[in-house]
Design a protein around this motif. Structure first.
Motif, PDB file in Angstrom:
ATOM      1  N   ALA A 138       0.840  -1.194   0.000  1.00 34.34           N
ATOM      2  CA  ALA A 138       0.000   0.000   0.000  1.00 34.34           C
ATOM      3  C   ALA A 138       0.877   1.246   0.000  1.00 34.34           C
ATOM      4  N   SER A 139       0.344   2.334  -0.566  1.00 34.05           N
ATOM      5  CA  SER A 139       1.014   3.640  -0.571  1.00 34.05           C
ATOM      6  C   SER A 139       0.013   4.719  -0.196  1.00 34.05           C
ATOM      7  N   GLU A 140       0.472   5.707   0.608  1.00 30.46           N
ATOM      8  CA  GLU A 140      -0.386   6.829   0.969  1.00 30.46           C
ATOM      9  C   GLU A 140      -0.637   7.732  -0.235  1.00 30.46           C
ATOM     10  N   SER A 141      -1.727   8.481  -0.172  1.00 29.35           N
ATOM     11  CA  SER A 141      -2.118   9.320  -1.304  1.00 29.35           C
ATOM     12  C   SER A 141      -1.046  10.348  -1.654  1.00 29.35           C
ATOM     13  N   LYS A 142      -0.333  10.887  -0.650  1.00 30.08           N
ATOM     14  CA  LYS A 142       0.644  11.928  -0.949  1.00 30.08           C
ATOM     15  C   LYS A 142       1.919  11.389  -1.602  1.00 30.08           C
ATOM     16  N   SER A 143       2.036  10.061  -1.695  1.00 24.46           N
ATOM     17  CA  SER A 143       3.179   9.488  -2.411  1.00 24.46           C
ATOM     18  C   SER A 143       3.026   9.626  -3.921  1.00 24.46           C
ATOM     19  N   PHE A 144       1.784   9.594  -4.392  1.00 25.38           N
ATOM     20  CA  PHE A 144       1.557   9.583  -5.836  1.00 25.38           C
ATOM     21  C   PHE A 144       1.882  10.940  -6.456  1.00 25.38           C
ATOM     22  N   GLY A 145       2.509  10.854  -7.621  1.00 29.99           N
ATOM     23  CA  GLY A 145       2.977  12.050  -8.303  1.00 29.99           C
ATOM     24  C   GLY A 145       4.361  12.486  -7.856  1.00 29.99           C
ATOM     25  N   THR A 146       4.945  11.737  -6.904  1.00 31.35           N
ATOM     26  CA  THR A 146       6.291  12.056  -6.417  1.00 31.35           C
ATOM     27  C   THR A 146       7.160  10.799  -6.454  1.00 31.35           C
ATOM     28  N   ASP A 148       9.107   7.598  -6.991  1.00 30.84           N
ATOM     29  CA  ASP A 148       8.893   6.500  -7.940  1.00 30.84           C
ATOM     30  C   ASP A 148       7.465   6.441  -8.455  1.00 30.84           C
ATOM     31  N   TRP A 149       6.560   7.229  -7.860  1.00 29.98           N
ATOM     32  CA  TRP A 149       5.184   7.289  -8.329  1.00 29.98           C
ATOM     33  C   TRP A 149       4.939   8.518  -9.211  1.00 29.98           C
ATOM     34  N   ARG A 150       6.016   9.174  -9.641  1.00 32.02           N
ATOM     35  CA  ARG A 150       5.855  10.328 -10.517  1.00 32.02           C
ATOM     36  C   ARG A 150       5.128   9.903 -11.796  1.00 32.02           C
ATOM     37  N   GLY A 151       4.099  10.639 -12.156  1.00 31.25           N
ATOM     38  CA  GLY A 151       3.305  10.300 -13.334  1.00 31.25           C
ATOM     39  C   GLY A 151       2.118   9.409 -13.039  1.00 31.25           C
ATOM     40  N   VAL A 152       1.986   8.952 -11.788  1.00 30.36           N
ATOM     41  CA  VAL A 152       0.850   8.102 -11.394  1.00 30.36           C
ATOM     42  C   VAL A 152      -0.005   8.886 -10.411  1.00 30.36           C
ATOM     43  N   THR A 153      -1.297   8.971 -10.697  1.00 33.17           N
ATOM     44  CA  THR A 153      -2.230   9.695  -9.835  1.00 33.17           C
ATOM     45  C   THR A 153      -2.915   8.736  -8.883  1.00 33.17           C
ATOM     46  N   GLY A 154      -2.924   9.071  -7.596  1.00 30.78           N
ATOM     47  CA  GLY A 154      -3.588   8.239  -6.613  1.00 30.78           C
ATOM     48  C   GLY A 154      -5.095   8.387  -6.678  1.00 30.78           C
ATOM     49  N   ALA A 171      12.424  -1.648 -11.688  1.00 32.16           N
ATOM     50  CA  ALA A 171      10.966  -1.659 -11.733  1.00 32.16           C
ATOM     51  C   ALA A 171      10.505  -1.769 -13.183  1.00 32.16           C
ATOM     52  N   VAL A 172       9.720  -2.817 -13.474  1.00 30.32           N
ATOM     53  CA  VAL A 172       9.228  -3.067 -14.833  1.00 30.32           C
ATOM     54  C   VAL A 172       7.893  -2.379 -15.036  1.00 30.32           C
ATOM     55  N   TRP A 173       6.971  -2.547 -14.103  1.00 27.93           N
ATOM     56  CA  TRP A 173       5.709  -1.824 -14.114  1.00 27.93           C
ATOM     57  C   TRP A 173       5.234  -1.590 -12.691  1.00 27.93           C
ATOM     58  N   ARG A 174       4.330  -0.640 -12.528  1.00 29.43           N
ATOM     59  CA  ARG A 174       3.802  -0.262 -11.214  1.00 29.43           C
ATOM     60  C   ARG A 174       2.319   0.043 -11.389  1.00 29.43           C
ATOM     61  N   ARG A 175       1.531  -0.410 -10.445  1.00 25.73           N
ATOM     62  CA  ARG A 175       0.090  -0.219 -10.538  1.00 25.73           C
ATOM     63  C   ARG A 175      -0.474   0.159  -9.169  1.00 25.73           C
ATOM     64  N   SER A 176      -1.500   1.019  -9.189  1.00 26.96           N
ATOM     65  CA  SER A 176      -2.215   1.338  -7.954  1.00 26.96           C
ATOM     66  C   SER A 176      -3.698   1.094  -8.184  1.00 26.96           C
ATOM     67  N   PHE A 177      -4.381   0.685  -7.123  1.00 29.32           N
ATOM     68  CA  PHE A 177      -5.802   0.369  -7.202  1.00 29.32           C
ATOM     69  C   PHE A 177      -6.487   0.939  -5.970  1.00 29.32           C
ATOM     70  N   GLY A 178      -7.684   1.469  -6.131  1.00 31.43           N
ATOM     71  CA  GLY A 178      -8.392   1.938  -4.959  1.00 31.43           C
ATOM     72  C   GLY A 178      -9.521   2.887  -5.262  1.00 31.43           C
ATOM     73  N   GLY A 179     -10.110   3.365  -4.178  1.00 30.18           N
ATOM     74  CA  GLY A 179     -11.166   4.358  -4.249  1.00 30.18           C
ATOM     75  C   GLY A 179     -10.783   5.551  -3.397  1.00 30.18           C
ATOM     76  N   ALA A 180     -11.778   6.190  -2.803  1.00 27.43           N
ATOM     77  CA  ALA A 180     -11.516   7.395  -2.029  1.00 27.43           C
ATOM     78  C   ALA A 180     -10.995   7.112  -0.631  1.00 27.43           C
ATOM     79  N   GLY A 181     -11.125   5.853  -0.162  1.00 26.78           N
ATOM     80  CA  GLY A 181     -10.665   5.490   1.177  1.00 26.78           C
ATOM     81  C   GLY A 181      -9.330   4.772   1.134  1.00 26.78           C
ATOM     82  N   ALA A 182      -9.057   4.003   2.188  1.00 29.66           N
ATOM     83  CA  ALA A 182      -7.791   3.262   2.297  1.00 29.66           C
ATOM     84  C   ALA A 182      -7.951   1.880   1.689  1.00 29.66           C
ATOM     85  N   ASP A 183      -7.019   1.527   0.803  1.00 35.36           N
ATOM     86  CA  ASP A 183      -7.029   0.230   0.138  1.00 35.36           C
ATOM     87  C   ASP A 183      -5.652  -0.392   0.285  1.00 35.36           C
ATOM     88  N   VAL A 184      -5.591  -1.699   0.433  1.00 31.13           N
ATOM     89  CA  VAL A 184      -4.315  -2.360   0.667  1.00 31.13           C
ATOM     90  C   VAL A 184      -4.351  -3.781   0.128  1.00 31.13           C
TER      91      VAL A 184
END
Length: 593
Positions: A138-146, A148-154, A171-184
């Motif tokens: 899991a990654s916190e929302s403020k990690s995205f866009g910064t 190793d998550w640069r270019g990925v929106t949480g 890193a070959v690929w990276r993916r995030s999944f979730g909604g407005a709450g906490a997902d893990v």
């Protein structure tokens, strides 16, 4: 539900000095007249390597996988660890960073990577796949866009994440999944053509929009998703019982997936369950597994195995009726289910320590060709304080017998949270508290810990040889034999009469007694292995087989008696030495893994 109770302790016997010499001499003297008593030395707990990893703050390994040429461990490291120790020359991204570390088969560090953004990023589980590994967490929302998550929106809150690394740690690929709450994602397993990840969605994943019939009341749903080799979503499912559930562990099994979950407590005190899904993601069945806390499961062609911890008050009733608690606070527990969800056996592991309160917990389990290996920690508490916590691992046979154990007592405070079987042993991972201890806290947090054991487990018996084939009527015959291969694991041979014929054959204390002539068929069964073999013993008159009437002379029986006395004395001496020198599994308090 049928139950076979597992033994709670493995056995390691160490003979030293004169006691060992006396035992060898006595055994040699007695071989001619008493059955051979084998003490197995095949429970090899040889540590191939033990490594600690980290910087100036907490570093922790949560999961481990064997890969070509070595082993990969994943977890997380605090921001303060970077730039120091094993992270010298590395900069953190902010908060906690997810980490990936690879060792070769001898424990040499090959490469290390940190991954994340400005928030907390953590890997909880890893699986080996063609061309590398896939780690989830899991990654916190403020990690995205910064970072190793640069270019990925949480998506909001915390997102469940899956990242593939190649054999060199890129890193070959990276993916995030979730909604407005906490997902893990708590767990991942390799399947043909990709992986399956399981966890919790605090608010349904955005891709759940294609399942409008999901029951939702704002308390979280258990989710499982299948990804292909490129990280693309193939299908996703939520546990159909609705909100309040979470998947903690997933394992591939013939014809589908096994999942361990938790949820609301039912009327029997059970809040954990095991579920079976087919390869297309359809739920086939689910079963509650009694009171307690469960943390991990694994599966093989032989069944499903789940581990955790159960409080002392749960034993002797309900799901644990007939099982007695071994520890004051909690026992580590393991159970086996068949492919239909029926319990085959269950057992507990623990111990007593007088005024020190002990509790045991299994955090992880892995299947092996000849059984399973469980790992966790044991805590000793005096009053309201914790005295120590030690990581430990236990090897079980497929029938639920504890065959071997090992305690990592080099550190004052350690725990194992991940374990995987290898081609020649097991690898366990977790954390070890660093010194000095100050005010109930480690001044430098945890170091990540990884231990590789060599050949751990059993070498099965393939044959029994050397069993006498002739006897004299009226003369007791000592039944003895040897096993093959010579390094097989065995704790002795038990004997039974399969067909007495006209001999009147009976067995007592390893001796065959006969009253008439003919052929007696006896069965030799290897203890703690199960291998058995029938032997035909021809029983004739004493003169016909070269013995005088009346059997062995008085001198021979005196010789045998002296040998038996020597064996008894040596056993007492060895027991005293063992009581002083053998390692005992310490204990600990249950808690989240």
């Amino acid at each position: 539900m049928e139950r076979t109770e597992a033994s709670r302790k493995g056995t390691r016997i160490i003979c030293k000095g004169k006691a060992r010499q006396l035992m060898l001499i006595a055994a040699a003297l007695a071989l001619a007249v008493v059955p051979a008593a084998a003490v197995s030395e095949a429970w090899a707990d040889d540590v191939v390597f033990e490594k600690r990893f980290g910087g100036n703050s907490t570093d922790f390994f949560k999961s481990v996988a064997e890969v070509p040429g070595g082993v990969v461990a994943v977890g997380w490291a605090d921001e303060g660890s970077f730039g120091d120790g094993d992270w010298e020359g590395f900069r953190g991204n902010g908060g906690k960073d997810a980490i990936v570390v690879m060792y070769d088969d001898d424990g040499n560090l090959l490469w290390k990577r940190n991954f994340g953004g400005q928030g907390d990023d953590m890997f909880h589980s890893v699986a080996a796949v063609p061309g590398g590994i896939v780690a989830v967490g899991a990654s916190e929302s403020k990690s995205f866009g910064t970072g190793d998550w640069r270019g990925v929106t949480g998506k909001g809150g915390a997102d469940a994440i899956a990242v593939k690394f190649d054999d060199a740690g890129n890193a070959v690929w990276r993916r995030s999944f979730g909604g407005a709450g906490a997902d893990v994602f708590h767990s991942v397993a390799a399947v043909p053509g990709g992986v399956v990840a399981a966890g919790l969605s605090d608010i349904p994943f955005s891709f759940f929009e294609k399942e409008p019939d999901i029951k939702w009341s704002g308390y979280g749903v258990a989710v499982v998703a299948r990804l292909d080799d490129a990280g693309n979503l193939v299908w996703d499912r939520s546990f159909p019982e609705g909100a309040g559930y979470s998947f903690l562990s997933v394992a591939a099994m013939p014809g589908g997936l096994a999942l361990l979950g938790d949820g609301p407590t039912d009327e029997e005190g059970s809040k954990h369950f095991v579920a079976k899904y087919d390869d297309s993601g359809a739920l086939e069945w689910w079963r509650g597994i009694g009171g307690g806390e469960y943390h991990s499961l694994t599966a093989s062609s032989d069944g499903i195995f789940a581990v955790g911890a159960v409080g002392a008050l749960y034993f002797g009733k309900g799901f644990w009726e007939g099982v007695k608690a071994s520890s004051e606070i909690s026992d580590a527990v393991i159970l086996k289910m068949d492919a239909h969800g029926d319990v085959v056996w269950k057992g507990n592991y623990g111990g007593l320590a007088g005024s020190t309160k002990l509790s045991y917990v299994y955090c992880s389990v892995t299947a092996a060709p000849d059984g399973v290996m469980a790992a966790g920690y044991v805590t000793a508490a005096r009053g309201t304080g914790i005295s120590y916590q030690h990581a430990f691992a236990v090897k079980y046979s497929g029938a639920g017998e504890a065959q071997w154990d090992d305690v990592n007592s080099a550190s004052f405070f350690s725990l194992f949270t991940g374990v995987v079987a290898t081609s020649d042993g097991f690898i366990v991972a977790g954390g070890s508290g660093t010194t000095p201890w100050s005010g109930g806290h480690f001044t430098r947090g945890y170091e990540a810990l990884i231990v590789r054991y060599g050949t751990v487990g059993v070498v099965p018996v393939e044959d029994i040889t050397g069993v006498p084939n002739r006897a004299a009527a009226g003369t007791p015959l000592a039944l003895r034999g040897a096993v093959a291969p010579s390094n097989a694991t065995w704790d002795g041979i038990s004997w039974s009469v399969k067909d007495a014929g006209d001999t009147g054959a009976a067995i007592s204390g390893g001796m065959l007694y006969t009253t008439g002539t003919g052929t007696a068929v006896v069965t030799a069964t290897v203890e703690n292995d199960g291998f058995s073999k029938d032997f035909a013993i021809s029983v004739g008159h004493a003169d016909a087989i070269g013995l005088k009437e009346g059997g062995p002379g008085a001198g021979m029986w005196l010789y045998a008696g002296l040998a038996a006395v020597l064996l008894a004395l040596c056993a007492i001496a060895a027991a005293v030495l063992i009581g002083k020198g053998a390692r005992r599994a310490p204990s600990g308090s249950s808690g989240a893994c």
